[in-house]
Design a protein around this motif. Sequence first.
Motif, mmCIF file in Angstrom:
data_model
loop_
_atom_site.group_PDB
_atom_site.id
_atom_site.type_symbol
_atom_site.label_atom_id
_atom_site.label_comp_id
_atom_site.label_asym_id
_atom_site.label_seq_id
_atom_site.Cartn_x
_atom_site.Cartn_y
_atom_site.Cartn_z
ATOM 1 N N SER A 188 -4.266 -0.545 -8.090
ATOM 2 C CA SER A 188 -4.339 -2.023 -8.020
ATOM 3 C C SER A 188 -4.166 -2.551 -6.601
ATOM 4 C CB SER A 188 -3.287 -2.675 -8.943
ATOM 5 O OG SER A 188 -3.482 -2.264 -10.277
ATOM 6 N N GLY A 189 -4.295 -1.684 -5.593
ATOM 7 C CA GLY A 189 -4.142 -2.132 -4.208
ATOM 8 C C GLY A 189 -5.166 -3.180 -3.817
ATOM 9 N N LEU A 190 -6.433 -2.907 -4.140
ATOM 10 C CA LEU A 190 -7.483 -3.868 -3.811
ATOM 11 C C LEU A 190 -7.311 -5.173 -4.580
ATOM 12 C CD1 LEU A 190 -10.809 -1.813 -3.559
ATOM 13 C CD2 LEU A 190 -9.580 -2.962 -1.725
ATOM 14 N N GLU A 191 -6.949 -5.077 -5.848
ATOM 15 C CA GLU A 191 -6.752 -6.284 -6.658
ATOM 16 C C GLU A 191 -5.676 -7.172 -6.044
ATOM 17 O OE1 GLU A 191 -7.073 -3.294 -7.743
ATOM 18 O OE2 GLU A 191 -8.476 -3.223 -9.432
ATOM 19 N N LYS A 192 -4.590 -6.561 -5.566
ATOM 20 C CA LYS A 192 -3.519 -7.339 -4.942
ATOM 21 C C LYS A 192 -3.994 -7.968 -3.637
ATOM 22 C CE LYS A 192 0.229 -4.539 -6.874
ATOM 23 N NZ LYS A 192 1.322 -3.573 -6.560
ATOM 24 N N HIS A 193 -4.796 -7.216 -2.863
ATOM 25 C CA HIS A 193 -5.269 -7.728 -1.578
ATOM 26 C C HIS A 193 -6.163 -8.956 -1.768
ATOM 27 C CE1 HIS A 193 -6.653 -7.764 2.566
ATOM 28 N NE2 HIS A 193 -7.908 -7.769 2.122
ATOM 29 N N TYR A 194 -7.014 -8.931 -2.799
ATOM 30 C CA TYR A 194 -7.974 -10.018 -3.011
ATOM 31 C C TYR A 194 -7.502 -11.029 -4.055
ATOM 32 C CZ TYR A 194 -11.457 -7.447 -0.287
ATOM 33 O OH TYR A 194 -12.128 -6.812 0.728
ATOM 34 N N ARG A 195 -6.223 -11.011 -4.388
ATOM 35 C CA ARG A 195 -5.761 -11.894 -5.468
ATOM 36 C C ARG A 195 -5.911 -13.378 -5.095
ATOM 37 N NH1 ARG A 195 -1.348 -9.696 -3.040
ATOM 38 N NH2 ARG A 195 0.294 -11.088 -2.249
ATOM 39 N N ASN A 196 -5.871 -13.700 -3.798
ATOM 40 C CA ASN A 196 -6.007 -15.104 -3.376
ATOM 41 C C ASN A 196 -7.403 -15.426 -2.852
ATOM 42 O OD1 ASN A 196 -3.304 -15.761 -3.958
ATOM 43 N ND2 ASN A 196 -2.637 -14.858 -2.014
ATOM 44 N N PHE A 197 -8.322 -14.494 -3.070
ATOM 45 C CA PHE A 197 -9.685 -14.712 -2.582
ATOM 46 C C PHE A 197 -10.472 -15.498 -3.627
ATOM 47 C CE2 PHE A 197 -14.164 -13.590 -2.362
ATOM 48 C CZ PHE A 197 -14.452 -13.784 -1.017
ATOM 49 N N MET A 238 -15.749 -9.023 2.120
ATOM 50 C CA MET A 238 -15.227 -8.020 1.187
ATOM 51 C C MET A 238 -15.223 -6.644 1.846
ATOM 52 S SD MET A 238 -14.705 -9.862 -1.601
ATOM 53 C CE MET A 238 -14.587 -8.693 -2.946
ATOM 54 N N ASN A 239 -14.805 -6.584 3.105
ATOM 55 C CA ASN A 239 -14.898 -5.339 3.864
ATOM 56 C C ASN A 239 -14.102 -4.196 3.251
ATOM 57 O OD1 ASN A 239 -12.607 -6.830 4.499
ATOM 58 N ND2 ASN A 239 -12.485 -6.082 6.591
ATOM 59 N N PHE A 240 -12.894 -4.484 2.725
ATOM 60 C CA PHE A 240 -12.099 -3.416 2.126
ATOM 61 C C PHE A 240 -12.731 -2.920 0.830
ATOM 62 C CE2 PHE A 240 -8.462 -5.197 4.666
ATOM 63 C CZ PHE A 240 -8.270 -4.057 5.416
ATOM 64 N N ALA A 241 -13.315 -3.849 0.068
ATOM 65 C CA ALA A 241 -13.968 -3.455 -1.182
ATOM 66 C C ALA A 241 -15.171 -2.565 -0.905
ATOM 67 C CB ALA A 241 -14.394 -4.696 -1.969
ATOM 68 N N VAL A 242 -15.933 -2.897 0.153
ATOM 69 C CA VAL A 242 -17.078 -2.076 0.537
ATOM 70 C C VAL A 242 -16.604 -0.701 1.004
ATOM 71 C CG1 VAL A 242 -18.980 -1.842 2.178
ATOM 72 C CG2 VAL A 242 -18.530 -4.055 1.108
ATOM 73 N N ALA A 243 -15.554 -0.698 1.826
ATOM 74 C CA ALA A 243 -15.040 0.563 2.358
ATOM 75 C C ALA A 243 -14.531 1.475 1.243
ATOM 76 C CB ALA A 243 -13.922 0.295 3.359
ATOM 77 N N TYR A 244 -13.988 0.883 0.187
ATOM 78 C CA TYR A 244 -13.429 1.680 -0.909
ATOM 79 C C TYR A 244 -14.471 2.615 -1.515
ATOM 80 C CZ TYR A 244 -10.557 2.837 -4.958
ATOM 81 O OH TYR A 244 -9.813 3.509 -5.899
ATOM 82 N N GLY A 245 -15.727 2.179 -1.489
ATOM 83 C CA GLY A 245 -16.782 2.987 -2.088
ATOM 84 C C GLY A 245 -17.268 4.123 -1.213
#
Length: 342
Positions: free
Chosen positions: A319-328, A248-255
């Motif tokens: 919703s950028g992150l949501e789209k990125h992780y939609r298939n996770f 979840m590197n992008f999710a961590v970076a978002y913070g």
Amino acid sequence: MKNGNYTFNWMRNEAKMKKILRTDVFLSLNVWPNRFNMSENLMYIGEPKKLCPINSTKKEHKELDQQILKYIVKQIILNVSTALPSEESLDEAVDIIETINDYLCRKINKTTTSPAPYHRSYKFQDLQHEIDLYMQKEINKTEPLLLQTYIGYIFDGIKDVNIDFQHDLLFIWRSTNKSYILDNLTFVYKTPEAHIEFYMWCIVVIRMVKYTHLSGIIKRMQNPHQRTNSVSERTLELICARSVSWYMNFAVAYGIVDKNFQTTTGRKVRFMIEQLRDELRENIRKADWLDEETRASNLEKLEYMSSFIGVPDWFFEKSGLEKHYRNFFHWGSSYFQCMISD
């Protein structure tokens, strides 16, 4: 420990340890992308990443290590019985554990990197045939459906996986891995099943201990005069943190990333890169040691070069992150399912 008519399905339990605890004991199967075609997954079989499940003991720590093993054994027995095991039984149990573990540790010297090919592919029936011939020669016994059964246990319950045992391939990293497979399978089938089960139970307990603070306590017991890093003993927290950072590197970076990065530092870096690109383009055009074909090729390559600065352009979009992780997907406690879907 008597074996008698006891039956233990070591392959099914090895598969469970793989899928739930991310632990291999006697054999390892991994699913990794084909390095030449990243849209395709391949199956690799061979030795476990950790060839020596229980770290080989140092002479000065042998007595302490045996006491730790005895404690683990006692707790395993008390989990299914109210009778305390005798000291003689505990000594026998530790001897069984050390005998199997010593064998696995000795295999380390036989699986070193060799000048063999990077990996070699086998059809299931071809590798199974070699296993049968070797086991027949060594212990006068064969397991004709061994590979098919083992891999069937590994993929049991995993959706959208269809294995064609007639045409699909198994890959082995190095030729020395094949000898490991042959020797280890022979060892497993000539060792009493009760011993194999007991050893695997101990590995489960030791693996679970390593996910707790007890791991640091045991290290301090074994090395009372050695300074330890308190951070390194936070085993469970570090494993969880590494896993989150990896998947979840992008999710961590978002913070933690500056929300104005793209319009501040990012803009300056992009300007600098464009200047470098312009300078390189000019140098290629003026270079008198390049023929025209090479010059044209280099200029074309330069035009197609992409630059990635800090974070993707979509990073701060709604919703950028949501789209990125939609298939996770996270598959609960199944490590192997997560490996395939990663």
